[in-house]
Design a protein around this motif. Sequence first.
Motif, PDB file in Angstrom:
ATOM      1  N   GLY A   1      -7.063   5.000  -9.920  1.00  0.00           N
ATOM      2  CA  GLY A   1      -6.466   4.087  -9.016  1.00  0.00           C
ATOM      3  C   GLY A   1      -5.635   4.687  -8.342  1.00  0.00           C
ATOM      4  O   GLY A   1      -5.567   5.003  -7.203  1.00  0.00           O
ATOM      5  N   LEU A   2      -4.769   5.648  -9.060  1.00  0.00           N
ATOM      6  CA  LEU A   2      -3.564   6.372  -8.595  1.00  0.00           C
ATOM      7  C   LEU A   2      -4.090   7.391  -7.661  1.00  0.00           C
ATOM      8  O   LEU A   2      -3.600   7.891  -6.659  1.00  0.00           O
ATOM      9  N   LEU A   3      -5.142   8.225  -8.242  1.00  0.00           N
ATOM     10  CA  LEU A   3      -5.739   9.204  -7.482  1.00  0.00           C
ATOM     11  C   LEU A   3      -6.392   8.584  -6.307  1.00  0.00           C
ATOM     12  O   LEU A   3      -6.095   9.434  -5.086  1.00  0.00           O
ATOM     13  N   ALA A   4      -6.931   7.396  -6.245  1.00  0.00           N
ATOM     14  CA  ALA A   4      -7.766   6.977  -5.109  1.00  0.00           C
ATOM     15  C   ALA A   4      -6.320   6.642  -3.915  1.00  0.00           C
ATOM     16  O   ALA A   4      -6.533   6.657  -2.833  1.00  0.00           O
ATOM     17  N   ASP A   5      -5.389   6.133  -4.549  1.00  0.00           N
ATOM     18  CA  ASP A   5      -4.116   5.936  -3.607  1.00  0.00           C
ATOM     19  C   ASP A   5      -3.777   7.108  -3.096  1.00  0.00           C
ATOM     20  O   ASP A   5      -3.147   7.219  -1.792  1.00  0.00           O
ATOM     21  N   LEU A   6      -3.551   8.095  -3.598  1.00  0.00           N
ATOM     22  CA  LEU A   6      -3.112   9.653  -3.133  1.00  0.00           C
ATOM     23  C   LEU A   6      -3.863   9.939  -2.112  1.00  0.00           C
ATOM     24  O   LEU A   6      -3.604  10.875  -1.307  1.00  0.00           O
ATOM     25  N   LEU A   7      -5.089   9.686  -2.384  1.00  0.00           N
ATOM     26  CA  LEU A   7      -6.266  10.041  -1.175  1.00  0.00           C
ATOM     27  C   LEU A   7      -6.263   9.116  -0.243  1.00  0.00           C
ATOM     28  O   LEU A   7      -7.125   9.500   0.712  1.00  0.00           O
ATOM     29  N   GLY A   8      -5.565   8.256  -0.096  1.00  0.00           N
ATOM     30  CA  GLY A   8      -5.617   7.105   1.110  1.00  0.00           C
ATOM     31  C   GLY A   8      -6.447   6.226   0.878  1.00  0.00           C
ATOM     32  O   GLY A   8      -6.861   5.475   1.934  1.00  0.00           O
ATOM     33  N   ALA A   9      -6.901   5.928  -0.093  1.00  0.00           N
ATOM     34  CA  ALA A   9      -7.787   4.654  -0.157  1.00  0.00           C
ATOM     35  C   ALA A   9      -6.984   3.088  -0.029  1.00  0.00           C
ATOM     36  O   ALA A   9      -6.064   3.311  -0.569  1.00  0.00           O
ATOM     37  N   PRO A  10      -7.582   2.180   0.635  1.00  0.00           N
ATOM     38  CA  PRO A  10      -7.017   0.934   0.676  1.00  0.00           C
ATOM     39  C   PRO A  10      -6.770   0.226  -0.574  1.00  0.00           C
ATOM     40  O   PRO A  10      -7.543   0.665  -1.694  1.00  0.00           O
ATOM     41  N   ILE A  11      -5.871  -0.791  -0.978  1.00  0.00           N
ATOM     42  CA  ILE A  11      -5.305  -1.145  -2.161  1.00  0.00           C
ATOM     43  C   ILE A  11      -6.677  -1.654  -2.861  1.00  0.00           C
ATOM     44  O   ILE A  11      -6.759  -1.715  -4.113  1.00  0.00           O
ATOM     45  N   TRP A  12      -7.505  -2.468  -2.097  1.00  0.00           N
ATOM     46  CA  TRP A  12      -8.345  -3.354  -2.791  1.00  0.00           C
ATOM     47  C   TRP A  12      -9.537  -2.146  -3.221  1.00  0.00           C
ATOM     48  O   TRP A  12     -10.081  -2.408  -4.403  1.00  0.00           O
TER      49      TRP A  12
ATOM     50  N   GLU B   1       0.571  -1.132   0.015  1.00  0.00           N
ATOM     51  CA  GLU B   1      -0.068  -0.047   0.095  1.00  0.00           C
ATOM     52  C   GLU B   1       0.871   1.368  -0.065  1.00  0.00           C
ATOM     53  O   GLU B   1       0.623   2.344  -0.601  1.00  0.00           O
ATOM     54  N   GLN B   2       2.148   1.210   0.644  1.00  0.00           N
ATOM     55  CA  GLN B   2       2.896   2.284   0.835  1.00  0.00           C
ATOM     56  C   GLN B   2       3.452   2.706  -0.692  1.00  0.00           C
ATOM     57  O   GLN B   2       3.799   3.900  -1.021  1.00  0.00           O
ATOM     58  N   TRP B   3       3.773   1.639  -1.372  1.00  0.00           N
ATOM     59  CA  TRP B   3       4.304   1.703  -2.754  1.00  0.00           C
ATOM     60  C   TRP B   3       3.546   1.614  -4.015  1.00  0.00           C
ATOM     61  O   TRP B   3       3.964   1.296  -4.982  1.00  0.00           O
ATOM     62  N   ALA B   4       2.185   1.537  -3.533  1.00  0.00           N
ATOM     63  CA  ALA B   4       1.250   1.277  -4.875  1.00  0.00           C
ATOM     64  C   ALA B   4       1.003   2.475  -5.687  1.00  0.00           C
ATOM     65  O   ALA B   4       1.103   1.970  -6.999  1.00  0.00           O
ATOM     66  N   TRP B   5       1.526   3.511  -5.474  1.00  0.00           N
ATOM     67  CA  TRP B   5       1.511   4.734  -6.473  1.00  0.00           C
ATOM     68  C   TRP B   5       2.785   4.550  -7.556  1.00  0.00           C
ATOM     69  O   TRP B   5       2.383   4.879  -8.713  1.00  0.00           O
ATOM     70  N   ILE B   6       3.733   3.920  -7.126  1.00  0.00           N
ATOM     71  CA  ILE B   6       4.677   3.272  -8.189  1.00  0.00           C
ATOM     72  C   ILE B   6       4.421   2.519  -9.248  1.00  0.00           C
ATOM     73  O   ILE B   6       4.357   2.358 -10.304  1.00  0.00           O
TER      74      ILE B   6
END
Length: 159
Positions: free
Chosen positions: A44-55, A8-13
């Motif tokens: 999906g990247l925007l959801a990650d940057l907003l703090g959403a869980p990976i699922w 989850e920490q590196w999902a943005w990459i």
Amino acid sequence: MELIDTIEQWAWIGWLVLILVFLVIEMLTLDFTFLMLGIGGLAGLLADLLGAPIWLQVIIAAGVAAILVLVLRPPLLRRLRRGEDPTPSNVDALIGLRGTVVSSVGAHGGQVKLANGDIWTARTEAGDLEPGMPVRVSRIDGATAVVRSDSPTPPTPAV
């Protein structure tokens, strides 16, 4: 649990790599499918940057991509292909073309001269065709034209 936290920490990459791969494939295919998948990856990247869980990121990316492929892609393709020349080309242009038998054509071979001036190796699916008979191309099978008689009399059956 530590592995999931690391992912989850590196999902943005991962999202960035996926988006770049989709965009490169889209540049090669020009079919708008991978562009829509890339935009889904961006969601999906925007959801990650907003703090959403990976699922949730994966569900958002898949949902956005599916909606875009189903709703936006068809009108984009129609608009892209609006100015295309509708005239068939290459092998497609040969289907239905008339010709004349040059050397006897049977199930195993022969030659025909097509209306465009090309001489093709040909075969029939049924019967034999004698030199001078008019034919029409049914389909192209590799480098062989599959022809049928274009005259009112049926071809003679193969012996």
